[in-house]
Design a protein around this motif. Sequence first.
Motif, PDB file in Angstrom:
ATOM      1  N   ALA A 210     -41.696  -1.441  53.367  1.00  0.00           N
ATOM      2  CA  ALA A 210     -42.833  -0.593  53.006  1.00  0.00           C
ATOM      3  C   ALA A 210     -43.870  -0.437  54.101  1.00  0.00           C
ATOM      4  O   ALA A 210     -44.955   0.082  53.846  1.00  0.00           O
ATOM      5  N   GLY A 211     -43.576  -0.875  55.322  1.00  0.00           N
ATOM      6  CA  GLY A 211     -44.499  -0.657  56.431  1.00  0.00           C
ATOM      7  C   GLY A 211     -45.873  -1.223  56.153  1.00  0.00           C
ATOM      8  O   GLY A 211     -46.028  -2.420  55.878  1.00  0.00           O
ATOM      9  N   GLY A 212     -46.895  -0.360  56.194  1.00  0.00           N
ATOM     10  CA  GLY A 212     -48.260  -0.813  55.975  1.00  0.00           C
ATOM     11  C   GLY A 212     -48.501  -1.420  54.616  1.00  0.00           C
ATOM     12  O   GLY A 212     -49.443  -2.184  54.432  1.00  0.00           O
ATOM     13  N   GLY A 213     -47.661  -1.076  53.629  1.00  0.00           N
ATOM     14  CA  GLY A 213     -47.787  -1.666  52.299  1.00  0.00           C
ATOM     15  C   GLY A 213     -46.890  -2.859  52.078  1.00  0.00           C
ATOM     16  O   GLY A 213     -46.811  -3.388  50.959  1.00  0.00           O
ATOM     17  N   GLY A 214     -46.236  -3.311  53.130  1.00  0.00           N
ATOM     18  CA  GLY A 214     -45.258  -4.384  52.989  1.00  0.00           C
ATOM     19  C   GLY A 214     -45.833  -5.716  52.550  1.00  0.00           C
ATOM     20  O   GLY A 214     -45.223  -6.433  51.749  1.00  0.00           O
ATOM     21  N   ALA A 215     -47.014  -6.060  53.068  1.00  0.00           N
ATOM     22  CA  ALA A 215     -47.612  -7.351  52.717  1.00  0.00           C
ATOM     23  C   ALA A 215     -47.995  -7.392  51.242  1.00  0.00           C
ATOM     24  O   ALA A 215     -47.799  -8.407  50.567  1.00  0.00           O
ATOM     25  N   ALA A 216     -48.527  -6.275  50.728  1.00  0.00           N
ATOM     26  CA  ALA A 216     -48.904  -6.222  49.315  1.00  0.00           C
ATOM     27  C   ALA A 216     -47.680  -6.322  48.415  1.00  0.00           C
ATOM     28  O   ALA A 216     -47.708  -7.002  47.379  1.00  0.00           O
ATOM     29  N   LEU A 217     -46.578  -5.668  48.795  1.00  0.00           N
ATOM     30  CA  LEU A 217     -45.358  -5.750  48.001  1.00  0.00           C
ATOM     31  C   LEU A 217     -44.778  -7.159  48.036  1.00  0.00           C
ATOM     32  O   LEU A 217     -44.337  -7.684  47.009  1.00  0.00           O
ATOM     33  N   ALA A 218     -44.789  -7.775  49.206  1.00  0.00           N
ATOM     34  CA  ALA A 218     -44.306  -9.149  49.303  1.00  0.00           C
ATOM     35  C   ALA A 218     -45.136 -10.082  48.420  1.00  0.00           C
ATOM     36  O   ALA A 218     -44.595 -10.961  47.738  1.00  0.00           O
ATOM     37  N   ARG A 219     -46.442  -9.856  48.407  1.00  0.00           N
ATOM     38  CA  ARG A 219     -47.317 -10.685  47.576  1.00  0.00           C
ATOM     39  C   ARG A 219     -46.980 -10.504  46.096  1.00  0.00           C
ATOM     40  O   ARG A 219     -46.996 -11.477  45.317  1.00  0.00           O
ATOM     41  N   ALA A 220     -46.638  -9.278  45.703  1.00  0.00           N
ATOM     42  CA  ALA A 220     -46.254  -9.032  44.313  1.00  0.00           C
ATOM     43  C   ALA A 220     -44.977  -9.773  43.942  1.00  0.00           C
ATOM     44  O   ALA A 220     -44.760 -10.110  42.771  1.00  0.00           O
ATOM     45  N   ALA A 221     -44.153 -10.034  44.955  1.00  0.00           N
ATOM     46  CA  ALA A 221     -42.917 -10.798  44.724  1.00  0.00           C
ATOM     47  C   ALA A 221     -43.135 -12.296  44.866  1.00  0.00           C
ATOM     48  O   ALA A 221     -42.188 -13.077  44.722  1.00  0.00           O
ATOM     49  N   GLY A 222     -44.365 -12.706  45.179  1.00  0.00           N
ATOM     50  CA  GLY A 222     -44.679 -14.125  45.311  1.00  0.00           C
ATOM     51  C   GLY A 222     -44.528 -14.669  46.713  1.00  0.00           C
ATOM     52  O   GLY A 222     -44.400 -15.889  46.892  1.00  0.00           O
ATOM     53  N   VAL A 223     -44.551 -13.777  47.709  1.00  0.00           N
ATOM     54  CA  VAL A 223     -44.336 -14.192  49.097  1.00  0.00           C
ATOM     55  C   VAL A 223     -45.510 -13.705  49.952  1.00  0.00           C
ATOM     56  O   VAL A 223     -45.885 -12.535  49.883  1.00  0.00           O
ATOM     57  N   GLU A 224     -46.084 -14.585  50.735  1.00  0.00           N
ATOM     58  CA  GLU A 224     -47.168 -14.213  51.644  1.00  0.00           C
ATOM     59  C   GLU A 224     -46.610 -14.055  53.052  1.00  0.00           C
ATOM     60  O   GLU A 224     -45.991 -14.970  53.594  1.00  0.00           O
ATOM     61  N   ILE A 225     -46.832 -12.894  53.643  1.00  0.00           N
ATOM     62  CA  ILE A 225     -46.428 -12.673  55.024  1.00  0.00           C
ATOM     63  C   ILE A 225     -47.664 -12.293  55.838  1.00  0.00           C
ATOM     64  O   ILE A 225     -48.537 -11.574  55.360  1.00  0.00           O
ATOM     65  N   PRO A 226     -47.759 -12.775  57.090  1.00  0.00           N
ATOM     66  CA  PRO A 226     -48.965 -12.551  57.910  1.00  0.00           C
ATOM     67  C   PRO A 226     -48.947 -11.195  58.600  1.00  0.00           C
ATOM     68  O   PRO A 226     -49.044 -11.086  59.826  1.00  0.00           O
ATOM     69  N   VAL A 227     -48.835 -10.138  57.824  1.00  0.00           N
ATOM     70  CA  VAL A 227     -48.725  -8.786  58.360  1.00  0.00           C
ATOM     71  C   VAL A 227     -49.969  -7.987  57.972  1.00  0.00           C
ATOM     72  O   VAL A 227     -50.353  -7.961  56.806  1.00  0.00           O
ATOM     73  N   ARG A 228     -50.571  -7.357  58.960  1.00  0.00           N
ATOM     74  CA  ARG A 228     -51.761  -6.540  58.726  1.00  0.00           C
ATOM     75  C   ARG A 228     -51.605  -5.214  59.459  1.00  0.00           C
ATOM     76  O   ARG A 228     -50.960  -5.142  60.506  1.00  0.00           O
ATOM     77  N   ASN A 229     -52.247  -4.177  58.948  1.00  0.00           N
ATOM     78  CA  ASN A 229     -52.233  -2.871  59.609  1.00  0.00           C
ATOM     79  C   ASN A 229     -53.263  -2.852  60.729  1.00  0.00           C
ATOM     80  O   ASN A 229     -54.427  -3.200  60.520  1.00  0.00           O
TER      81      ASN A 229
END
Length: 392
Positions: A210-229
């Motif tokens: 999901a590119g710029g929305g990838g971190a939010a989607l990962a968080r919804a799945a219970g995963v935190e990734i250090p990705v920012r736009n």
Amino acid sequence: MSAYDVVIAGGAVTGSSTAFHLAKEPGFKGRILVVEKDPSYEFCASARSAASIRQQYSTAINVQISLYGIDFLRRLHEHLAVEDEVPEIGLTEGGYLFLASEAGKPVLEANHRLQVSLGADIALLGPDGLEARFPWLSTEGIAAGSFGVTGEGWFDGYGLMQAFRRKARSLGVDYRAAMVAGVVKDGAKIAGVVLDDGSRIACGALVDAAGGGGAALARAAGVEIPVRNKKRMIFTFTCADKVAAAPLLIDPTGLYFRPEGRGFLCGLQPPEDQDPDADGDFEVDHSFFDEHIWPVLAARVPAFERIRQGRAWAGHYDMNLFDHNAIVGAVEDVPGFYLANGFSGHGLQQSPAIGRGLAELITYGAYRSLDLSPLAFARIAEGRPLAEANIV
């Protein structure tokens, strides 16, 4: 409720490459849905980047990914033609030229040894060799340069993305204009997604591309990734004097430029303390060119003292703040969840190998062509950065 075997969140170059590779994988027999919130692709990174490819990295996995990438781009007509329609992306193997000061020369030399050992066609040049090959170049303060003789250059990134998308659709992949707003689980395992229109789709696997929305989607799945736009601006200009056979040049300051049509495009990563998260900000700061870019351009290429600015634009890179390398592969604690995030500006050139690898991982549970495990999420969770020296 509709059901698919695989849902891919994000239909730009990485998501569409994954869809294409999965659809053509002989061992995969399921249904694929790509969910893309912006089917115009106006603001995606694939459409707003400098669209280039290089093997000049300091880590083996990144070199290998791009070696496959250039082979794929050279044979795009074999991979992505749809009936009689052959994609054209204007691949120009003009080379990258990394310049180094005396302090940076040992790193450049070490990188060069790795690159050529893996099969990359890179020449290491001293100041005399640089001046002979690029007579318009000022080598003041330069001790060495590494030049991609073949296999490096630039292309139409938007065209590549659309070619992946068109081919995927021809292979039976469904595309839907929506956004994945939520994740449904059965215990820890992925069971489906919820779209922003409220509809639910059951699935056995979810790919976060999901590119710029990838971190939010990962968080919804219970995963935190250090990705920012992070916002990156690209400026164009024309030059009154001829600068022939210019490559994509990277100055020791981090400034880059390359030919574009009858002129050039250029950019520079801002200082860390002037690089905030940039969700929704696509404004161009023209003073950045005047204050930070033009003085370096004119010093490195004296002909660039006389230039005329053209159009400029801004885009967002999904930057992995942990180590600036992509986060790719399965998440062990969330079965059925796959990451393709944090490409930090390298997504276009890495998309062929990443799509192929994810297709293999989803289908067979393991990589079969190129082992992408150095990019796995486990390194984030365990605090093991993959050090990459050649960040542009």
